[in-house]
Scaffold this active site. Structure first.
Site, PDB file in Angstrom:
ATOM      1  N   ARG A  56      20.505  75.482  34.303  1.00 45.35           N
ATOM      2  CA  ARG A  56      20.103  75.059  32.963  1.00 45.35           C
ATOM      3  C   ARG A  56      18.596  75.139  32.707  1.00 45.35           C
ATOM      4  O   ARG A  56      18.165  75.425  31.600  1.00 45.35           O
ATOM      5  CB  ARG A  56      20.573  73.617  32.802  1.00 45.35           C
TER       6      ARG A  56
ATOM      7  N   GLY B  83      30.090  52.822  30.216  1.00 45.66           N
ATOM      8  CA  GLY B  83      30.424  54.234  30.426  1.00 45.66           C
ATOM      9  C   GLY B  83      31.171  54.402  31.739  1.00 45.66           C
ATOM     10  O   GLY B  83      31.660  53.428  32.337  1.00 45.66           O
TER      11      GLY B  83
ATOM     12  N   SER C 247      27.331  65.176  36.676  1.00 48.73           N
ATOM     13  CA  SER C 247      26.906  63.817  36.319  1.00 48.73           C
ATOM     14  C   SER C 247      28.077  62.856  36.161  1.00 48.73           C
ATOM     15  O   SER C 247      28.018  61.722  36.653  1.00 48.73           O
ATOM     16  CB  SER C 247      26.038  63.819  35.064  1.00 48.73           C
TER      17      SER C 247
ATOM     18  N   GLY D  47      32.940  68.518  31.619  1.00 44.37           N
ATOM     19  CA  GLY D  47      33.953  68.095  32.561  1.00 44.37           C
ATOM     20  C   GLY D  47      33.385  67.535  33.846  1.00 44.37           C
ATOM     21  O   GLY D  47      32.268  67.036  33.879  1.00 44.37           O
TER      22      GLY D  47
ATOM     23  N   ASP E  37      17.084  51.088  28.153  1.00 45.57           N
ATOM     24  CA  ASP E  37      16.853  49.648  28.354  1.00 45.57           C
ATOM     25  C   ASP E  37      16.969  49.239  29.827  1.00 45.57           C
ATOM     26  O   ASP E  37      16.164  48.450  30.322  1.00 45.57           O
ATOM     27  CB  ASP E  37      17.849  48.825  27.527  1.00 45.57           C
TER      28      ASP E  37
ATOM     29  N   HIS F  55      18.776  65.903  27.245  1.00 43.95           N
ATOM     30  CA  HIS F  55      20.203  65.730  27.522  1.00 43.95           C
ATOM     31  C   HIS F  55      20.485  64.744  28.641  1.00 43.95           C
ATOM     32  O   HIS F  55      21.442  63.979  28.562  1.00 43.95           O
ATOM     33  CB  HIS F  55      20.771  67.102  27.877  1.00 43.95           C
TER      34      HIS F  55
ATOM     35  N   ALA G 120      30.766  63.189  26.407  1.00 45.13           N
ATOM     36  CA  ALA G 120      30.747  64.326  27.344  1.00 45.13           C
ATOM     37  C   ALA G 120      31.820  65.343  26.996  1.00 45.13           C
ATOM     38  O   ALA G 120      32.990  65.006  26.819  1.00 45.13           O
ATOM     39  CB  ALA G 120      30.944  63.828  28.772  1.00 45.13           C
TER      40      ALA G 120
ATOM     41  N   GLU H 119      23.774  57.436  35.229  1.00 44.09           N
ATOM     42  CA  GLU H 119      22.531  58.111  34.832  1.00 44.09           C
ATOM     43  C   GLU H 119      21.281  57.265  35.085  1.00 44.09           C
ATOM     44  O   GLU H 119      20.196  57.792  35.340  1.00 44.09           O
ATOM     45  CB  GLU H 119      22.607  58.507  33.347  1.00 44.09           C
TER      46      GLU H 119
ATOM     47  N   THR I 288      29.199  58.829  28.146  1.00 47.18           N
ATOM     48  CA  THR I 288      30.462  59.295  28.743  1.00 47.18           C
ATOM     49  C   THR I 288      31.418  59.758  27.645  1.00 47.18           C
ATOM     50  O   THR I 288      32.027  60.824  27.731  1.00 47.18           O
ATOM     51  CB  THR I 288      31.121  58.157  29.561  1.00 47.18           C
TER      52      THR I 288
HETATM   53  C1  SIN Z   1      28.175  70.770  28.695  1.00 41.34           C
HETATM   54  O1  SIN Z   1      29.350  70.609  28.372  1.00 41.34           O
HETATM   55  O2  SIN Z   1      27.549  71.808  28.509  1.00 41.34           O
HETATM   56  C2  SIN Z   1      27.442  69.620  29.322  1.00 41.34           C
HETATM   57  C3  SIN Z   1      27.917  69.383  30.685  1.00 41.34           C
HETATM   58  C4  SIN Z   1      26.876  68.622  31.473  1.00 41.34           C
HETATM   59  O3  SIN Z   1      25.878  68.174  30.916  1.00 41.34           O
HETATM   60  O4  SIN Z   1      27.049  68.524  32.687  1.00 41.34           O
END
Ligand code: SIN
Length: 509
Positions: free
Chosen positions: A288, A27, A389, A62, A221, A349, A59, A373, A56
């Site tokens: 979030r 990634g 991230s 952005g 893993d 997520h 995603a 991550e 990745t």
């Molecule tokens: C999203 O596009 O809502 C996810 C972006 C993220 O997890 O930073």
């Protein structure tokens, strides 16, 4: 008797390959390290699947970078710290926001094309950001980022990419990481890869949950093998749930990007009423953790499996142009976003905790680095700010790469390593149903809102299952499941130890 290795092996009896730097993961984090060092150091990238299977690649949103007029690294710093609930490492956040712009330039220099308006980046606003600061490539940013890194990697002479390789365990000799043990999925051959430095960039563990946006390869893993070697991990209880995954039976669940709320879409209950406006000054663009909790509360009040995204007022033309992948996916699932409400609910997520690193990706084991991550650099605290991230993966992987360039000597071969494991365990039975029960239990007991009762029940179930770790298994599915059980125990014990709500760790009654 749990072994320190997934399988028995004897290095003197299996093929051994050597490189200067060994990167685990294909990634953004792994490829960034690889392209940074490969000009000078012989580099091998081992990946379980291929680039299209990484988080990745998936995603949408952005990369946060404070380049818009009126924005600044200081403002990005403040928003990141505020979202993190007091647990962010200020030094790490400073590095993140200050090195964001050159990291994004590195990608554009490699050919990544982000959306532009009148020649300048088009910035989007996402949850917890005080201004629009997320650069993106339509709603498929990960595809563009991956493609540019792959193109850069192909142009470097010194990178050897080895996909379809399941990395089993970290090898350690005389207190230093000296490589990994891996299983070639196409041939069934077990091999050792030795290197002066190993960089774990193996991603997250969302597949521990039965509702997740993470790709199938995300079974943790890298984290589990670090745990087996006694490498320091922290914060595994901080699992970020994305509030708006499309409510289907898919695995992984399809994400309806926060960017759509950034363009004005609303979250509504079963009666079509907005519920975020009274809850937070940023409304649907609250951090979030706050949105996920509100979604769960509304689902409970409505006795429903989902809430809805209402994007109808954005209009078909803009929706199709700005969110082509989301538009297509929703249409295939039977929803016309310009006319219908989209059913969504939270899905696991992102892992906020991970392998503890310093600002150069160094872990508690000499010779072992971590980025992306899998790592816990301290930038996310208790709740990651949206689109920080991919940025973390870029910024800290460049730092790892530079550290290796400054400190490793090309061709300094690892000495002959004599390592073997002879635990002689019995062969275990298939873990297919154990995995399914585990994923269901983790969603039920360690989801968006946790209770002490639920966590204790989860701990008891995991204790009952711990005998599964005493057997030896012979295939990737079962090794992944052992890794998941190993990490589930850490998630549950971490959550039990943290009695108060903090960030994404939400305690209910
Ligand atoms: C999203 O596009 O809502 C996810 C972006 C993220 O997890 O930073």
């Amino acid at each position: 008797m749990n072994s320190q290795y997934l399988i028995d092996f004897d290095l003197s009896k299996i093929p051994v390959s050597r490189s200067d730097v060994l990167v685990i993961g294909g990634g953004i984090a792994g490829l960034t390290v690889a392209v940074t060092v490969a000009g000078e150091l012989k580099t091998r990238v081992l990946a379980k699947g291929n680039v299209e299977q990484t988080s990745t690649w998936f995603a949408q949103g952005g990369i946060a970078v404070s380049l818009a007029p009126g924005d600044s690294p200081e403002m990005h710093y403040k928003d990141t710290m505020a979202a993190g609930g007091g647990l962010c490492d200020p030094e790490a956040v400073k590095v993140l926001v200050e090195e964001a712009a050159p990291a994004v330039s590195m990608l554009t220099d490699m050919g990544a094309e982000f959306d532009k308006v009148n020649g300048s980046f088009h910035f989007v606003r996402e949850g917890g950001h005080s201004v629009a600061r997320v650069v993106h490539a339509g709603d498929a940013t990960g595809n563009v980022v991956s493609a540019s890194l792959v193109a850069a990697a192909k142009s470097r002479k010194n990178i050897h990419f080895t996909p379809d390789t399941f990395v089993l365990d970290i090898l350690e000799s005389e207190g230093r990481c000296c490589g990994v043990l891996a299983y070639e999925q196409k041939t069934g051959q077990v091999e050792a890869y030795l290197a002066s430095a190993v960089v774990l960039a193996a991603g997250g563990m969302g597949q521990i949950y039965d509702v997740t946006t993470n790709p199938l390869v995300a079974s943790g893993d890298g984290l589990a093998m670090a745990e087996r070697r006694g490498v320091k991990l922290a914060g595994l209880e901080f699992i970020q749930f994305h509030p708006t995954a499309l409510d289907t039976k898919e695995n992984p669940r399809f994400l309806i990007s926060e960017a759509i709320r950034g363009e004005g879409a609303h979250l509504v209950n079963k009666d079509g009423q907005r519920f975020m406006t009274d809850l937070h000054p940023l409304g649907e663009l609250a951090p979030r953790d706050i949105v996920s909790r509100a979604v769960v509360d509304v689902m409970e009040a409505d006795k429903a499996d989902h809430v809805f995204i209402d994007a109808r007022h954005i209009g078909e033309e803009k929706l199709k142009k700005r969110f082509p992948s989301i538009w297509d996916h929703c249409l295939k699932a039977g929803y016309d976003m310009s006319k219908e409400l989209i059913p969504v609910n939270p899905a696991a997520h992102y892992l906020i905790g991970g392998i503890v690193t310093d600002l150069y990706g160094r872990t508690s084991l000499d010779g072992l680095f971590a980025s992306g991550e899998v790592a816990s650099t301290g930038v996310h605290g208790a709740n990651r700010l949206a689109s920080n991230s991919l940025l973390e993966g870029l910024v800290f992987s460049r730092r790892v790469g530079r550290y290796l360039l400054d400190n490793l000597k090309a061709g300094a071969n690892v000495d002959d390593v004599r390592l073997r494991s002879a635990a002689n365990r019995q062969a275990g039975k298939s873990l297919v149903s154990a995995r399914e029960s585990l994923r269901k239990m983790m969603s039920e007991k360690t989801g968006v809102i946790r209770t002490s009762e639920g966590l204790k029940a989860a701990a008891a179930t995991l204790k009952d299952e711990s005998h599964l770790l005493d057997y030896e298994y012979n295939n990737p599915h079962d090794w992944e499941t052992i890794n998941m059980i190993t990490l589930a125990r850490l998630i549950v014990s971490g959550a039990l130890a943290r009695r108060q709500s903090l960030g994404v760790h939400l305690v209910g009654s």
